[in-house]
Scaffold this motif. Sequence first.
Motif, mmCIF file in Angstrom:
data_model
loop_
_atom_site.group_PDB
_atom_site.id
_atom_site.type_symbol
_atom_site.label_atom_id
_atom_site.label_comp_id
_atom_site.label_asym_id
_atom_site.label_seq_id
_atom_site.Cartn_x
_atom_site.Cartn_y
_atom_site.Cartn_z
ATOM 1 N N LEU A 250 0.831 -1.208 0.000
ATOM 2 C CA LEU A 250 0.000 0.000 0.000
ATOM 3 C C LEU A 250 0.862 1.254 0.000
ATOM 4 C CD1 LEU A 250 -2.808 -1.051 2.530
ATOM 5 C CD2 LEU A 250 -3.005 -0.826 0.047
ATOM 6 N N ASP B 44 2.236 1.608 -3.523
ATOM 7 C CA ASP B 44 1.186 2.025 -4.457
ATOM 8 C C ASP B 44 0.889 3.513 -4.337
ATOM 9 O OD1 ASP B 44 1.036 -0.564 -5.271
ATOM 10 O OD2 ASP B 44 -0.876 -1.020 -4.292
ATOM 11 N N SER B 45 0.991 4.038 -3.128
ATOM 12 C CA SER B 45 0.628 5.433 -2.888
ATOM 13 C C SER B 45 1.758 6.408 -3.191
ATOM 14 C CB SER B 45 0.179 5.625 -1.429
ATOM 15 O OG SER B 45 -0.928 4.810 -1.125
ATOM 16 N N ASN B 46 3.018 5.984 -3.027
ATOM 17 C CA ASN B 46 4.118 6.946 -3.054
ATOM 18 C C ASN B 46 5.186 6.679 -4.110
ATOM 19 O OD1 ASN B 46 3.522 8.577 -0.473
ATOM 20 N ND2 ASN B 46 3.421 6.460 0.237
ATOM 21 N N ARG C 230 3.266 3.026 -9.619
ATOM 22 C CA ARG C 230 2.047 3.553 -10.262
ATOM 23 C C ARG C 230 2.145 3.423 -11.782
ATOM 24 N NH1 ARG C 230 -1.088 6.766 -7.054
ATOM 25 N NH2 ARG C 230 -1.761 8.021 -8.821
ATOM 26 N N GLU D 23 -8.560 3.978 -9.911
ATOM 27 C CA GLU D 23 -7.449 3.225 -9.330
ATOM 28 C C GLU D 23 -6.115 3.486 -10.023
ATOM 29 O OE1 GLU D 23 -6.264 -1.383 -8.124
ATOM 30 O OE2 GLU D 23 -8.196 -0.943 -9.081
ATOM 31 N N ASN E 13 -0.211 16.738 -0.003
ATOM 32 C CA ASN E 13 0.892 15.781 0.092
ATOM 33 C C ASN E 13 2.152 16.416 -0.476
ATOM 34 O OD1 ASN E 13 2.528 13.549 0.290
ATOM 35 N ND2 ASN E 13 1.554 12.398 -1.364
ATOM 36 N N CYS F 196 4.968 14.178 -2.106
ATOM 37 C CA CYS F 196 4.742 13.435 -3.352
ATOM 38 C C CYS F 196 5.951 13.621 -4.273
ATOM 39 C CB CYS F 196 3.472 13.940 -4.031
ATOM 40 S SG CYS F 196 2.966 12.929 -5.447
ATOM 41 N N LYS G 181 -9.030 10.127 -3.807
ATOM 42 C CA LYS G 181 -7.794 9.380 -3.598
ATOM 43 C C LYS G 181 -7.190 9.808 -2.271
ATOM 44 C CE LYS G 181 -5.932 7.132 -6.370
ATOM 45 N NZ LYS G 181 -5.947 5.701 -6.683
ATOM 46 N N SER G 182 -6.994 8.859 -1.381
ATOM 47 C CA SER G 182 -6.374 9.121 -0.072
ATOM 48 C C SER G 182 -7.070 10.266 0.659
ATOM 49 C CB SER G 182 -4.880 9.437 -0.255
ATOM 50 O OG SER G 182 -4.216 8.366 -0.877
#
Length: 426
Positions: free
Chosen positions: A85, A88-90, A95, A146, A157, A160, A201-202
């Motif tokens: 996870l 996938d997010s960072n 991605r 997604e 963020n 990022c 998203k988030s």
Amino acid sequence: MFSFTSTGGKIDSSINRGIVPYIFRQGVQNYHSIGSLLPIKGTEPKFFQLYIYDTENEISYRQKCFGEKDQSISIDSDIIEDIKLMSDSNNVLVRSYKMRGLLHSHICLFMNSDNKLPTVKFIDPIISVEIQDIIEDPKLYSFVNEFMIHGPCGAENMNCPCMVDKKCSKSFPKQFCNHSSVDQNDFSLSRRRNDGHFVEKSGVRYPSMVRLTFHLPNQQQIVYGEDDDIDYVLDKPSVAASKFTSWMECNVIDSEARELTYVEFHTKFVWILNGRFWKRRKVGKAIGRIHSGSPNLGEAYFLMILLNKVKGPTSFDEIRAVNGETHSSFRDACYALGLLDGDKEYIDVIKEATHSGYGFYLRFLFATLLMCNSMSKPEVIWENTWEYLADGILYNQRQRFKSPELSLGGDELKNLTLFKIEQNLL
């Protein structure tokens, strides 16, 4: 377990045994092997295939990378899932690889001149970058949600990977665009309408910023084809009911709307494109931004200033009204409200432009103001806005000299900014 490629080397277990370090033996030239998008028939997925193949069983596949050969090794699936996870997010590469799992292709077509698409009338029905309707096509909506949404980045963020000098290097969030066009750098801008659809998203909803259009009385933009009959075009309901004039009509019938400025309006209402009307917002959140303009625009510029101040007008006359008196121009109304005292309006317009414009645009705007000779004290405006005008200067110098750690003093930054402004004046 979380690698993208194989180096092609092997662990030599014939020398050291037990708990001593492994011996990694590599001969001749080293290559990275990515392999196919899909595992060979009869084999388990490995390397970057784990990121796109059978993602419902992704955790168990990753466990098998180690635990299948040696049953004494116990891998905690919760730890694997947490790392997954986080990646996938960072992780930009993750991605990017996951996007490759979608069925798509990149095709360059050279078309005969008789079959090219010369106008937005033909392009827009085929090409757009819009969020899908979750009710009409829930599967495509879930794919876009997604795999195809950037971020979150920006204030939500700051860590990022896309963030450079506290700004998204990919220029997100993108501005809305009712029709395909080409920007000042000759990059194509696909249609991206504000139709009320969004994803989350988030904990961050997209889109988060709405560009608000406006126009002077009877000067709204009209889009039509070269072969369209002009009388037919002028009779369309969309000509009389622009997004901007419909806002004033909404103020007539809705008391809550009359408590909001045009910029605040989008926090409570959403524009329904097909019906061309405003309705109360039930879900989501949006920030309205009026695109910046130059004093060279004349009355349109002063209308822009008023739209940030006036609440709930029901007509153009009400926008020009101050303390019960309707002024003959938007400029006079600005003066009556004290919005044009000294050079304050020029400082405000430069600061407002920072919400939607980059440094090169701000410097061009300042150069335009200088050429208009309308500022009484340019040096005062410079001292109040030079930090905004210097936006991007440090980044460009770091790129130019290939020195990410380069720093500039205040005087150096000012001089470079003035040099760029001078180039716009030549």
